[in-house]
Design a protein around this motif. Structure first.
Motif, PDB file in Angstrom:
ATOM      1  N   GLY A  79      -1.650   4.533  -4.244  1.00  0.00           N
ATOM      2  CA  GLY A  79      -1.024   3.518  -5.083  1.00  0.00           C
ATOM      3  C   GLY A  79      -0.519   2.331  -4.290  1.00  0.00           C
ATOM      4  O   GLY A  79      -1.030   2.000  -3.219  1.00  0.00           O
ATOM      5  N   GLY A  80       0.562   1.717  -4.782  1.00  0.00           N
ATOM      6  CA  GLY A  80       1.044   0.448  -4.254  1.00  0.00           C
ATOM      7  C   GLY A  80       0.406  -0.662  -5.058  1.00  0.00           C
ATOM      8  O   GLY A  80      -0.818  -0.651  -5.299  1.00  0.00           O
ATOM      9  N   SER A  94       4.040   5.421   5.961  1.00  0.00           N
ATOM     10  CA  SER A  94       3.378   4.617   4.943  1.00  0.00           C
ATOM     11  C   SER A  94       4.301   4.497   3.734  1.00  0.00           C
ATOM     12  O   SER A  94       5.238   5.282   3.567  1.00  0.00           O
ATOM     13  N   GLY A  95       4.037   3.522   2.884  1.00  0.00           N
ATOM     14  CA  GLY A  95       4.850   3.347   1.689  1.00  0.00           C
ATOM     15  C   GLY A  95       4.672   4.511   0.722  1.00  0.00           C
ATOM     16  O   GLY A  95       3.584   5.086   0.611  1.00  0.00           O
ATOM     17  N   ILE A 120       0.871  -1.169   0.000  1.00  0.00           N
ATOM     18  CA  ILE A 120       0.000   0.000   0.000  1.00  0.00           C
ATOM     19  C   ILE A 120       0.911   1.223   0.000  1.00  0.00           C
ATOM     20  O   ILE A 120       1.710   1.418   0.923  1.00  0.00           O
ATOM     21  N   ASN A 121       0.808   2.040  -1.030  1.00  0.00           N
ATOM     22  CA  ASN A 121       1.662   3.225  -1.156  1.00  0.00           C
ATOM     23  C   ASN A 121       0.837   4.462  -1.467  1.00  0.00           C
ATOM     24  O   ASN A 121      -0.342   4.372  -1.822  1.00  0.00           O
ATOM     25  N   THR A 122       1.492   5.599  -1.386  1.00  0.00           N
ATOM     26  CA  THR A 122       0.987   6.826  -1.982  1.00  0.00           C
ATOM     27  C   THR A 122       1.942   7.202  -3.102  1.00  0.00           C
ATOM     28  O   THR A 122       3.164   7.198  -2.911  1.00  0.00           O
ATOM     29  N   LEU A 173      -0.714  10.829   7.659  1.00  0.00           N
ATOM     30  CA  LEU A 173      -1.794  11.319   6.815  1.00  0.00           C
ATOM     31  C   LEU A 173      -2.007  10.421   5.602  1.00  0.00           C
ATOM     32  O   LEU A 173      -3.151  10.144   5.216  1.00  0.00           O
ATOM     33  N   TYR A 174      -0.912   9.946   4.991  1.00  0.00           N
ATOM     34  CA  TYR A 174      -1.039   9.085   3.820  1.00  0.00           C
ATOM     35  C   TYR A 174      -1.803   7.810   4.165  1.00  0.00           C
ATOM     36  O   TYR A 174      -2.611   7.325   3.373  1.00  0.00           O
ATOM     37  N   GLY A 175      -1.538   7.249   5.353  1.00  0.00           N
ATOM     38  CA  GLY A 175      -2.246   6.046   5.776  1.00  0.00           C
ATOM     39  C   GLY A 175      -3.732   6.290   5.963  1.00  0.00           C
ATOM     40  O   GLY A 175      -4.573   5.478   5.554  1.00  0.00           O
ATOM     41  N   GLN A 176      -4.076   7.418   6.579  1.00  0.00           N
ATOM     42  CA  GLN A 176      -5.491   7.759   6.773  1.00  0.00           C
ATOM     43  C   GLN A 176      -6.198   7.912   5.435  1.00  0.00           C
ATOM     44  O   GLN A 176      -7.326   7.450   5.250  1.00  0.00           O
TER      45      GLN A 176
END
Length: 305
Positions: free
Chosen positions: A38-39, A92-93, A10-12, A65-68
């Motif tokens: 993304g991811g 996060s990734g 799981i990425n941004t 924030l990216y995870g949320q």
């Protein structure tokens, strides 16, 4: 309909649009900048969700924030995210992506919380995983976890689809666990450890992988569609003519489309044709998940041929 579970990254995506890729040491002025979810794992889950499949995501994100934003996006696209865990103290990734004027891309991955996907989390939630039938894997989480999980699921009679990207040489023990292997030509060459300069080379490389235990090879050939190669022969499934804008996520869309069609049952060639349509439509706008088509778009393209 069978249920799908995606186990993976799981990425941004941080995306820069450029006229051309810079040479080493060169600085270019970009055209635009965008942020997209993304991811490869999340891409496949969202693509399946857009196609109205029963799909769950299993992975890890950071407490940021990216995870949320990721959790909100998965939910908005119909993906069950109960299997997504938050890792404190880890980002996060992130994927840093350059896209040139022709739609080709360069990608750099920073794994972040994806690197924390280990055997323990699989063992802790394995009973939950067994609720699903078809599993999609990629290689953006630790390889040991991928190999371990596929072996456990295969023992339980589950269907395994492996997208071998980013490409790397895999242990021989992995191959008998894989029902459907979905490399592109570059990934096929790395897996088979040989150059591919002709269709004969392609067939020889696929035969090496089949000999190691893979059930079926689905070679993704971009605008040319895909090849189905198994122990009984080889078939070319043509692609669909579309105006490509950005190829980011097209391979993930192909995998998701294949899994969704497979979940409904039917003929293998029909599954690959459906996957080709999903992959083609995913190239027609910018970003990975933002470009993934809905079911009606895919049906319309299939009807038009």
């Amino acid at each position: 309909m069978k249920k799908i579970c995606v186990i993976g990254s799981i990425n941004t995506d941080l995306v820069a649009l450029v006229e051309r890729f810079p040479k080493p040491g060169e600085t270019l002025t970009g055209k635009e900048f965008h942020t997209f979810p993304g991811g490869k794992g999340a891409n496949q889950a969202v693509a399946a969700g857009r196609l109205q499949a029963a799909v769950a995501m299993f992975g890890k994100i950071g407490a940021d924030l990216y995870g949320q934003q990721t959790l909100a996006n998965l939910a908005a696209n119909g993906v069950d995210h109960r299997g997504v865990a938050v890792v404190p103290g880890v980002s996060s990734g992130i994927a840093v992506i350059e896209v040139d004027g022709s739609g080709e891309n360069h990608i750099v991955i920073i794994p972040g919380a994806n690197a924390a996907m280990d055997r323990r989390v699989i063992d802790e939630r394995f009973a939950w995983l067994l609720e699903y039938d078809i599993f999609l894997f990629q290689l953006e989480i630790p390889l040991d976890t991928v190999c371990y999980t596929m072996a456990k699921l295969k023992e339980c009679g589950k269907t395994i689809i492996l997208d071998p990207a980013p490409a790397q040489i895999l242990p021989d023990a992995v191959y008998p666990c894989v029902d459907f292997l979905t490399p592109n030509e570059t990934e096929m060459a790395i897996l088979a450890q040989q150059e591919i300069d002709s269709e004969d080379d392609l067939n020889a490389a696929a035969q090496r992988l089949l000999a190691k235990g893979v059930g079926t090879v689905l070679l993704k050939a971009g605008k040319d569609g895909a090849y189905i190669i198994d122990r009984s022969g080889r078939w070319h499934m043509p692609g669909f003519a579309v105006q490509a804008v950005d190829t980011t996520g097209a391979g993930d869309s192909f995998n998701a489309g294949f899994a969704v069609s497979l979940a409904h049952g039917g003929d293998l060639r029909d599954h690959v044709r459906f996957a080709n349509a999903v992959g083609a439509l995913a190239t027609t706008s910018q970003g990975a998940q933002s470009a993934m088509p809905g079911l009606e778009e895919v049906r319309s393209l299939l009807e038009r041929g």
